[in-house]
Design an enzyme around this catalytic site. Structure first.
Site, short mmCIF file in Angstrom:
data_model
loop_
_atom_site.label_atom_id
_atom_site.label_comp_id
_atom_site.label_asym_id
_atom_site.label_seq_id
_atom_site.Cartn_x
_atom_site.Cartn_y
_atom_site.Cartn_z
NE ARG A 88 -23.83 57.20 17.89
CZ ARG A 88 -22.46 56.98 18.65
NH1 ARG A 88 -21.91 58.01 19.09
NH2 ARG A 88 -22.17 55.98 19.10
CG ASP A 148 -23.63 55.87 24.58
OD1 ASP A 148 -23.10 56.88 23.89
OD2 ASP A 148 -24.60 55.59 24.49
NE ARG A 151 -20.54 50.62 22.09
CZ ARG A 151 -21.12 51.05 21.39
NH1 ARG A 151 -21.43 52.61 21.60
NH2 ARG A 151 -21.57 50.59 20.37
CG HIS A 175 -26.06 57.97 21.64
ND1 HIS A 175 -25.48 56.93 22.00
CD2 HIS A 175 -26.42 57.37 20.25
CE1 HIS A 175 -25.14 55.92 21.16
NE2 HIS A 175 -25.74 56.06 20.10
P1 NAD Z 1 -30.12 49.48 8.04
O1 NAD Z 1 -29.72 50.38 6.76
O2 NAD Z 1 -29.64 48.22 8.06
O3 NAD Z 1 -31.76 49.50 8.22
C1 NAD Z 1 -32.59 50.60 7.97
C2 NAD Z 1 -34.05 50.15 7.65
O4 NAD Z 1 -34.92 51.38 7.72
C3 NAD Z 1 -34.10 49.59 6.19
O5 NAD Z 1 -34.56 48.42 6.37
C4 NAD Z 1 -35.06 50.55 5.35
O6 NAD Z 1 -35.51 49.98 4.32
C5 NAD Z 1 -35.62 51.29 6.49
N1 NAD Z 1 -36.45 52.55 6.33
C6 NAD Z 1 -35.91 53.44 5.39
N2 NAD Z 1 -36.84 54.39 5.45
C7 NAD Z 1 -37.98 54.16 5.96
C8 NAD Z 1 -39.28 54.52 6.22
N3 NAD Z 1 -39.59 55.91 5.95
N4 NAD Z 1 -40.08 53.63 6.86
C9 NAD Z 1 -39.86 52.35 7.26
N5 NAD Z 1 -38.62 51.95 7.34
C10 NAD Z 1 -37.66 52.60 6.33
O7 NAD Z 1 -29.70 50.46 9.22
P2 NAD Z 1 -29.36 50.05 10.61
O8 NAD Z 1 -28.09 49.64 10.87
O9 NAD Z 1 -30.34 49.12 10.71
O10 NAD Z 1 -29.37 51.56 11.44
C11 NAD Z 1 -30.65 52.35 11.72
C12 NAD Z 1 -30.63 53.60 12.38
O11 NAD Z 1 -30.08 53.02 13.66
C13 NAD Z 1 -29.58 54.52 11.89
O12 NAD Z 1 -29.97 55.78 12.02
C14 NAD Z 1 -28.22 54.21 12.94
O13 NAD Z 1 -27.44 55.34 12.91
C15 NAD Z 1 -29.22 53.83 14.19
N6 NAD Z 1 -28.36 53.56 15.31
C16 NAD Z 1 -28.49 53.69 16.32
C17 NAD Z 1 -27.76 53.37 17.44
C18 NAD Z 1 -28.15 53.94 18.71
O14 NAD Z 1 -27.48 53.63 19.82
N7 NAD Z 1 -28.99 54.62 18.96
C19 NAD Z 1 -26.99 52.36 17.30
C20 NAD Z 1 -26.84 51.71 16.02
C21 NAD Z 1 -27.35 52.30 14.96
#
Ligand code: NAD
Length: 308
Positions: A88, A148, A151, A175
């Protein structure tokens, strides 16, 4: 209750969150914001098409930052995702500018609700949002180690064959790879898990450690299989949102500001926190064992080093 929220980033995580929200009837109005406006529009339409089947009718639409002023919570899920094998933390350089621009856009509005961040590395992104926005620290929350911990509890439940609702325990700290399992406060019903294991020849510390390690590494395995994780985090974000909207006063392990509660850097780091309509109402101080505290300190130092 108004029940208005906004989601910035309508990719897999954003929409898994929204889908979980509408199926639980948590919100009545949802604004979708994405740089890909066509995708936000299409997602709004797709979700709205199911309105007749949800427990509560939801007014969902693609919008702009000007639409968030009267929202109770804005959830930020915009950002790049991990590639297979990538940590991450390695997302930091790609997601820093995205989070900065989103924080600036939100601060140009009169929004005064709760900020919930999920974009990774979530703890650093939460600190970054706070730094850029200078917003009230108690109103900024990261999704932290809530997933986490879920899980972890489910792994223990499978290991001991006890309903996960009766396994209480938490992972705190980053995380990510330096997270810290709190065996000292994990219980099976009211019984400390370490006592439970010692007294039962079928279980041992190696088994419990495996429950933690599998939880810590779960995302790597899921990403290897399907490219990204989103349903679990969507459900976790929904629960956090519900805690705020319904003023539930629940205690969850979330990325919150350590304001001298623990003897570690004053940074955003996952810790147990009392969550209600005002956001973080209290960071709960635990009596950690020396080993747990040392690990928390290592995790905090790592997060602090990424902020420089
Ligand atoms: P994704 O690629 O499916 O979606 C990301 C979205 O963000 C896209 O629709 C994109 O157009 C949009 N985007 C990008 N820049 C932007 C901006 N400046 N303003 C508005 N929208 C914007 O990705 P995802 O699978 O949805 O993952 C998103 C994030 O969540 C990643 O950083 C991922 O690592 C994180 N994530 C976090 C956890 C957690 O436990 N916290 C779990 C899974 C994923």
């Amino acid at each position: 209750m108004k029940g208005k929220i906004a989601v910035v980033g309508t990719g897999n995580v954003g929409m898994a969150y929204v889908y979980s929200m509408v199926n639980s009837g948590v919100a009545s109005e949802i604004v979708l914001i994405d740089i890909n406006e066509a995708s936000a529009e299409a997602n709004a339409r797709d979700i709205a098409d199911g309105n007749i089947f949800y427990p509560r009718k939801v007014n969902i639409y693609a919008g702009q930052y000007s639409d968030i002023t009267d929202a109770e919570l804005v959830c930020i899920t915009a950002g790049a995702v991990q590639k297979p094998g990538e940590s991450r933390m390695e997302l930091l350089s790609r997601n820093r500018s995205i989070m900065t621009s989103i924080a600036n856009s939100i601060m140009k509005t009169a929004f005064d609700g709760i900020i919930l961040i999920a974009a990774n590395p979530v703890d650093v992104m939460t600190s970054l949002f706070a730094e850029v926005s200078n917003y009230d620290k108690t109103k900024i929350i990261g999704s932290g180690t809530n997933l986490d911990s879920a899980r972890f509890r489910q792994n223990i439940s499978n290991y001991l064959n006890v309903n996960p609702k009766y396994i209480h325990g938490m992972i705190i700290g980053e995380h990510g790879d330096s997270s810290v399992p709190l065996y000292s406060v994990t219980t099976v019903g009211p019984k400390p898990i370490l006592d439970y294991i010692i007294e039962n020849p079928n279980y041992d510390l190696a088994g419990l450690t495996h429950c933690y390690e599998d939880a810590r590494d779960a995302a790597y395995k899921i990403i290897e299989g399907k490219g990204s994780t989103y349903f679990g985090i969507g459900a976790s974000l929904k629960e956090i949102t519900k805690a705020v909207l319904d003023d539930q006063k629940v205690i969850l392990p979330l990325t919150v500001y350590n304001d001298n509660v623990y003897d570690i850097d004053n940074i955003y780091i996952p810790l147990p926190a009392l969550i209600g309509e005002d956001g973080v109402e209290e960071v709960i101080k635990l009596n950690l064992t020396p080993d747990e505290f040392d690990k928390l300190k290592i995790s905090a130092n790592l997060l602090a080093s990424k902020l420089k």
